[in-house]
Design an enzyme around this catalytic site. Sequence first.
Site, PDB file in Angstrom:
ATOM      1  N   HIS A  60       0.848  -1.202   0.000  1.00  0.00           N
ATOM      2  CA  HIS A  60       0.000   0.000   0.000  1.00  0.00           C
ATOM      3  C   HIS A  60       0.879   1.245   0.000  1.00  0.00           C
ATOM      4  O   HIS A  60       1.417   1.647   1.031  1.00  0.00           O
ATOM      5  CB  HIS A  60      -0.889  -0.016   1.250  1.00  0.00           C
ATOM      6  CG  HIS A  60      -1.875   1.105   1.329  1.00  0.00           C
ATOM      7  ND1 HIS A  60      -3.032   1.013   2.066  1.00  0.00           N
ATOM      8  CD2 HIS A  60      -1.902   2.340   0.788  1.00  0.00           C
ATOM      9  CE1 HIS A  60      -3.718   2.149   1.973  1.00  0.00           C
ATOM     10  NE2 HIS A  60      -3.030   2.974   1.199  1.00  0.00           N
ATOM     11  N   LEU A  63       2.623   6.394  -5.382  1.00  0.00           N
ATOM     12  CA  LEU A  63       3.760   6.896  -6.159  1.00  0.00           C
ATOM     13  C   LEU A  63       3.425   8.171  -6.918  1.00  0.00           C
ATOM     14  O   LEU A  63       4.307   8.784  -7.515  1.00  0.00           O
ATOM     15  CB  LEU A  63       4.263   5.815  -7.120  1.00  0.00           C
ATOM     16  CG  LEU A  63       4.832   4.554  -6.460  1.00  0.00           C
ATOM     17  CD1 LEU A  63       5.319   3.567  -7.517  1.00  0.00           C
ATOM     18  CD2 LEU A  63       5.948   4.887  -5.479  1.00  0.00           C
ATOM     19  N   ASN A  94      -5.041   6.186  -7.135  1.00  0.00           N
ATOM     20  CA  ASN A  94      -5.585   7.552  -7.079  1.00  0.00           C
ATOM     21  C   ASN A  94      -4.600   8.557  -7.683  1.00  0.00           C
ATOM     22  O   ASN A  94      -4.094   9.458  -7.029  1.00  0.00           O
ATOM     23  CB  ASN A  94      -5.981   7.940  -5.653  1.00  0.00           C
ATOM     24  CG  ASN A  94      -4.844   7.821  -4.652  1.00  0.00           C
ATOM     25  OD1 ASN A  94      -3.888   7.081  -4.862  1.00  0.00           O
ATOM     26  ND2 ASN A  94      -4.948   8.546  -3.556  1.00  0.00           N
ATOM     27  N   HIS A 179     -10.591   0.872   1.786  1.00  0.00           N
ATOM     28  CA  HIS A 179     -10.380   2.081   2.592  1.00  0.00           C
ATOM     29  C   HIS A 179     -11.684   2.321   3.343  1.00  0.00           C
ATOM     30  O   HIS A 179     -12.680   2.747   2.749  1.00  0.00           O
ATOM     31  CB  HIS A 179     -10.039   3.247   1.657  1.00  0.00           C
ATOM     32  CG  HIS A 179     -10.010   4.590   2.312  1.00  0.00           C
ATOM     33  ND1 HIS A 179      -8.837   5.277   2.524  1.00  0.00           N
ATOM     34  CD2 HIS A 179     -10.991   5.395   2.785  1.00  0.00           C
ATOM     35  CE1 HIS A 179      -9.105   6.439   3.095  1.00  0.00           C
ATOM     36  NE2 HIS A 179     -10.414   6.533   3.260  1.00  0.00           N
ATOM     37  N   ASP A 305       1.650   2.979   3.566  1.00  0.00           N
ATOM     38  CA  ASP A 305       0.742   4.049   3.116  1.00  0.00           C
ATOM     39  C   ASP A 305       1.555   5.307   2.813  1.00  0.00           C
ATOM     40  O   ASP A 305       1.151   6.426   3.139  1.00  0.00           O
ATOM     41  CB  ASP A 305      -0.354   4.333   4.138  1.00  0.00           C
ATOM     42  CG  ASP A 305      -1.526   5.127   3.531  1.00  0.00           C
ATOM     43  OD1 ASP A 305      -1.509   5.373   2.302  1.00  0.00           O
ATOM     44  OD2 ASP A 305      -2.442   5.506   4.284  1.00  0.00           O
ATOM     45  N   HIS A 309       3.637  14.498  -0.050  1.00  0.00           N
ATOM     46  CA  HIS A 309       2.995  15.768  -0.392  1.00  0.00           C
ATOM     47  C   HIS A 309       4.047  16.867  -0.452  1.00  0.00           C
ATOM     48  O   HIS A 309       4.992  16.888   0.343  1.00  0.00           O
ATOM     49  CB  HIS A 309       1.927  16.147   0.639  1.00  0.00           C
ATOM     50  CG  HIS A 309       0.722  15.279   0.613  1.00  0.00           C
ATOM     51  ND1 HIS A 309      -0.162  15.252  -0.451  1.00  0.00           N
ATOM     52  CD2 HIS A 309       0.242  14.389   1.519  1.00  0.00           C
ATOM     53  CE1 HIS A 309      -1.131  14.391  -0.192  1.00  0.00           C
ATOM     54  NE2 HIS A 309      -0.911  13.852   0.989  1.00  0.00           N
TER      55      HIS A 309
END
EC number: 3.5.2.3
Length: 428
Positions: A60, A63, A94, A179, A305, A309
Amino acid sequence: MKLLIKNGHVLDVKTGLDRVTDILAVDGIIHEVGSKIDEAGCEVIDATGLYVTPGLVDAHCHLRDPGYEYKEDIESGTRSAAKGGFTSVACMPNTNPVLDNEAMVKYVINKAKTDGFLNVFPIGALSKGLKGEELSEIGELKFAGAVALSDDGRPVGNSSLMKKAMQYASMFDITIISHCEDLDLVDEGLMNEGYQSSILGLKGNPAPAEEVMIARDLILAEYTKATIHIAHVSTELGVDLIRNAKRRGVKVTAETCPHYFTLTDNACEGFNTNAKVNPPLRTQKDVDAIIQGLKDGTIDIISTDHAPHHIDEKNVEFKIAANGMVGFETAFPLAVTYLVKPGHLSLKELVYKMSFNPSQMLGLNKGTIEVGKLADLIIFDLNEEYKVNITEFESKSKNSPFNGLLLYGQPQYTIVGGTPVVRKKVLL
């Protein structure tokens, strides 16, 4: 090419190997495991005093490629993963465009072959555009190379759609990674609902927002006899729900992430946006329950996870800051320091949860040291301490709350297909 790893303490959960020995890889394949292997013509790594285990497998991660390359891309993400001891990663869909069709799945596979430092396996979108309205072409995604299905980042709120997804996924023998989040209960909450949220004056995201959806998906999986994987479990009741479902024979696996067994919502003090994640950091009682779930086997997998950012998305007020933290380069050392060192898990149990089990869940031929298998390996010192320094991260993004923390178990070598990509902690 011949690579010989000498005198390492080799630990393999499948074969039961747990002793000091040598490993010879020829042209990327494990050729021999034993003592006194001839060094002639070999590149030699002296692993005396070090552990050698199967390479880590992350089930999980994000990238961000395509569409959000300013945060991360396949090259930088796999560089970061390799530095953290991962030899295989499964990336969430996503992106922009979403990985909801054959072309996008193959884009990731092909780009990883040219730009990646390790094995990259795409996870296909469960619903078209991640909108939760219409199922993606599940067979098309599976045959294109998707190893699982997920709308991660958003829940599948439509229970009927999730039921159909489970039925179709079972037909194609592919796992759904869920999720679990009830957005009505989240109600724009920003951190765990409780004492800390009250002190900070921030709207809370209650634990039931996660737990209600875990319960729903377990009920649907039991009804459809499908296989379900519950992502990033963070609450005590969530662990209990999964534990009870397993006792009933529900085909469920579960994961947690290092931040859920190392941090509480106290980390949000000072409006620390690097501690803003989804699901949010919970209470010490939840942390203790997560650790117990790892100990008793309720939680099968530790995933990162990894959610990079840009600094401009974190260096803002808490309300509008992005959710997530980078995880590739700290996940294994955090697990060693907080789980193995205190005696919650043995090193063998940790290798199960960070290599063999995620490989099994995704249907990969990874996570073991056997003759004839690809030589995907890591080498590390269990007792060497180091200080986390985010400026040394290979990731494009540095959004980690662990900067300056003293940890153990930083990988010294990462070997992918018989080729060292990290040597003495330096990416090659």
